[in-house]
Enzyme design. Structure first.
Site, mmCIF file in Angstrom:
data_model
loop_
_atom_site.group_PDB
_atom_site.id
_atom_site.type_symbol
_atom_site.label_atom_id
_atom_site.label_comp_id
_atom_site.label_asym_id
_atom_site.label_seq_id
_atom_site.Cartn_x
_atom_site.Cartn_y
_atom_site.Cartn_z
ATOM 1 N N MET A 1 -8.695 1.045 -5.334
ATOM 2 C CA MET A 1 -9.348 1.827 -4.274
ATOM 3 C C MET A 1 -10.366 2.788 -4.897
ATOM 4 O O MET A 1 -10.083 3.968 -5.098
ATOM 5 C CB MET A 1 -8.286 2.570 -3.461
ATOM 6 C CG MET A 1 -7.282 1.618 -2.798
ATOM 7 S SD MET A 1 -6.012 2.495 -1.848
ATOM 8 C CE MET A 1 -4.987 3.134 -3.165
ATOM 9 N N ASP B 1 0.848 -1.194 0.000
ATOM 10 C CA ASP B 1 0.000 0.000 0.000
ATOM 11 C C ASP B 1 0.882 1.241 0.000
ATOM 12 O O ASP B 1 1.144 1.842 1.022
ATOM 13 C CB ASP B 1 -0.897 -0.011 1.239
ATOM 14 C CG ASP B 1 -1.873 1.157 1.246
ATOM 15 O OD1 ASP B 1 -2.404 1.483 0.170
ATOM 16 O OD2 ASP B 1 -2.110 1.739 2.321
ATOM 17 N N ILE B 2 1.342 1.596 -1.202
ATOM 18 C CA ILE B 2 2.235 2.738 -1.358
ATOM 19 C C ILE B 2 1.417 3.841 -1.992
ATOM 20 O O ILE B 2 1.197 3.821 -3.190
ATOM 21 C CB ILE B 2 3.387 2.368 -2.321
ATOM 22 C CG1 ILE B 2 4.042 1.070 -1.906
ATOM 23 C CG2 ILE B 2 4.330 3.533 -2.537
ATOM 24 C CD1 ILE B 2 5.396 1.121 -1.350
ATOM 25 N N GLU B 3 0.935 4.751 -1.207
ATOM 26 C CA GLU B 3 0.092 5.785 -1.822
ATOM 27 C C GLU B 3 0.888 7.082 -1.941
ATOM 28 O O GLU B 3 0.471 8.119 -1.473
ATOM 29 C CB GLU B 3 -1.194 5.944 -1.012
ATOM 30 C CG GLU B 3 -1.977 4.628 -0.954
ATOM 31 C CD GLU B 3 -3.354 4.744 -0.334
ATOM 32 O OE1 GLU B 3 -3.935 5.841 -0.419
ATOM 33 O OE2 GLU B 3 -3.833 3.751 0.227
ATOM 34 N N GLN B 4 2.058 6.973 -2.555
ATOM 35 C CA GLN B 4 2.944 8.129 -2.641
ATOM 36 C C GLN B 4 3.057 8.635 -4.072
ATOM 37 O O GLN B 4 2.929 7.874 -5.021
ATOM 38 C CB GLN B 4 4.341 7.736 -2.118
ATOM 39 C CG GLN B 4 4.340 7.286 -0.662
ATOM 40 C CD GLN B 4 5.629 6.574 -0.285
ATOM 41 O OE1 GLN B 4 6.729 7.024 -0.614
ATOM 42 N NE2 GLN B 4 5.513 5.446 0.401
#
Ligand SMILES: *[C@@H]1O[C@H](CO)[C@@H](O)[C@H](O)[C@H]1NC(C)=O
Ligand SMILES: *[C@@H]1O[C@H](CO)[C@@H](O)[C@H](O)[C@H]1NC(C)=O
Ligand SMILES: *[C@@H]1O[C@H](CO)[C@@H](O)[C@H](O)[C@H]1NC(C)=O
Ligand SMILES: *[C@@H]1O[C@H](CO)[C@@H](O)[C@H](O)[C@H]1NC(C)=O
Length: 307
Positions: free
Chosen positions: A186, A120-123
Site C-alpha cells: 500500500m 487486510d490486517i492493518e493492526q
C-alpha cells in the site's frame, strides 16, 4: 446404465453449479490462468466496475457488498475475484480460532464462487507479542487451505509502503511473503507516521515510495512477490495560515496523476515487480462527461508497462 462413479461425479457437478448466478454456468468455475503481470483492483461497491478497463484487470478484491454480477463479469474476462479478510489479531493466537475463521472464509468463497482472499490486517503488532507469529501462521494456513480447496485460488496480504514497522505494525514480512502468493504494498498514506502535527505533503512521494520497495527487496523478498499499490485518491489540506488575513480559504491539494503513476509503473518494470494495483478503482469519474472520460482513460492507461 452409468457407472456409479460417474453418477457420483455428475451429482457433484450438479450440486456445484446448481446455484450459479451467472447466465453461463461455466462462469462459476475458478480462474486457472496465471497472468505474467498482475493488475490488482480494489472495488468498494456499486456499479462503476462496469466502466473499468477490463482488458487489464487480473484480480478484483471485493471490499464492498458481494455482487454476483461483478463475479460473473470478472470471470467472463478471465479475472479473479477475491474476498476481503480481516480479523481481530488478539483472536488469532488460538489455533482453533484460526482454523474456524479460515473454514468460514473458505465456505464463503465457495458459495460465492470467489477465487481467493486478500488479507487486510492493518493492526498494530508488538514485535515480542504472540500475535507476531500467529499472524504469519494465519497467512500460511489460509493459503494452504485455499490452494487445497479452490483450484487456481490466490491468497494475498496487504502491507504498508515500507517494512519498517509502519504505524507500529511489526510483522514477519519475509515469513508472510513466503506464506502467500504475493504482497500488495500500500504505497500511499505515507504520512501516516506523523504522530503529532501533520504538514501538507504528497500522499505517495516518488522517492519515498521506491525506498519502500528497495527495503522489501533488500530483506530478501522477491520482486515477484510484490504488487505496487498506487493511490487513486489524494488529500485536500485547508491551509491554517497561508497569510495574515487569509480566512482559511486557501487549500493545498496533493494527488497522483497519470504522470506520477507512469513514473512508478516504470520502476515496476525495471525491478521486475509482480504488478500494479490501486486503492481504489471506484475513485475515478466514470460519469461519461467528455473531460472526465479522457482523464479516467489516462489513469487506467498509466498502469500499463511501457515497452
Ligand atoms: C511490547 O510487549 C512487551 C512485552 O509485553 C512490553 O514490555 C512492551 O512495552 C510492548 N511494547 C509496545 C510498544 O507496546
Ligand atoms: C518469519 O517466519 C518464518 C516462517 O515461519 C520463520 O522461519 C522465521 O524465523 C520468521 N522470522 C522472524 C524474524 O521471526
Ligand atoms: C530523489 O532521489 C534522487 C536519486 O537518489 C535524488 O537525486 C533526488 O534529489 C531525490 N528527490 C527528492 C525530492 O528527494
Ligand atoms: C495565524 O497567523 C496570525 C498572525 O500571524 C496569528 O496571530 C495566529 O495565531 C495564526 N494562527 C494559527 C492557527 O497558526
Amino acid at each position: 446404465m452409468l457407472p456409479l462413479r460417474l453418477l457420483a461425479l455428475l451429482a457433484l457437478f450438479l450440486a456445484v453449479w446448481a446455484d450459479c448466478p451467472c447466465q453461463e454456468p461455466a462462469l462459476c468455475g475458478p480462474i486457472l490462468h496465471r497472468p505474467d503481470f498482475e493488475v490488482f483492483v480494489f472495488d468498494v461497491g456499486q456499479k462503476t466496475w462496469k466502466s473499468y478497463d477490463w482488458s487489464q484487470i487480473t484480480t478484483v478484491a471485493v471490499f464492498g457488498k458481494y455482487d454476483s454480477e461483478l463475479m460473473c463479469y470478472a470471470h467472463s474476462k478471465g479475472a479473479r475475484v477475491v474476498l476481503k479478510g480481516d480479523v481481530p489479531l488478539k483472536d488469532i493466537i488460538d489455533p482453533s480460532f484460526r482454523a474456524s475463521w479460515i473454514a468460514q472464509k473458505l465456505h464463503l468463497a465457495k458459495t460465492q464462487y470467489m477465487d481467493g482472499i486478500n488479507i487486510d490486517i492493518e493492526q498494530e503488532v508488538n514485535c515480542s507479542s504472540p500475535e507476531y507469529n500467529a499472524l504469519t501462521a494465519l497467512v500460511k494456513e489460509t493459503t494452504e487451505s485455499f490452494h487445497h480447496e479452490i483450484e487456481g485460488s490466490q491468497v494475498t496480504f496487504d502491507v504498508a509502503w515500507s517494512p519498517k514497522n509502519i504505524d507500529r505494525r511489526c510483522y514477519n514480512y519475509t515469513g508472510i511473503a513466503d506464506a502467500c502468493d504475493f504482497l500488495f504494498v500500500m504505497s500511499y498514506d505515507e504520512q501516516s507516521q506523523v504522530w503529532s502535527e501533520c504538514i501538507a505533503a504528497a500522499n505517495a512521494p516518488y522517492n519515498q515510495t521506491l525506498s519502500g520497495y528497495n527495503d522489501y527487496i533488500k530483506m530478501g523478498i522477491s520482486p515477484k512477490k510484490l504488487v505496487m499499490g498506487v493511490p487513486w485518491y489524494g488529500y485536500d489540506y485547508p491551509c491554517l495560515n497561508l497569510s495574515e488575513d487569509s480566512a482559511g480559504r486557501f487549500h493545498q491539494v496533493w494527488y497522483d496523476n497519470p504522470q506520477s503513476i507512469s513514473l512508478k509503473a516504470a520502476y515496476i518494470q525495471n525491478y521486475g515487480l509482480r504488478g500494479i494495483g490501486m486503492w481504489n478503482a471506484n475513485c475515478l469519474d466514470y460519469s461519461g462527461d467528455a473531460e472526465a472520460k479522457q482523464q479516467t482513460e489516462e489513469m487506467w492507461e498509466a498502469l500499463k508497462p511501457k515497452l
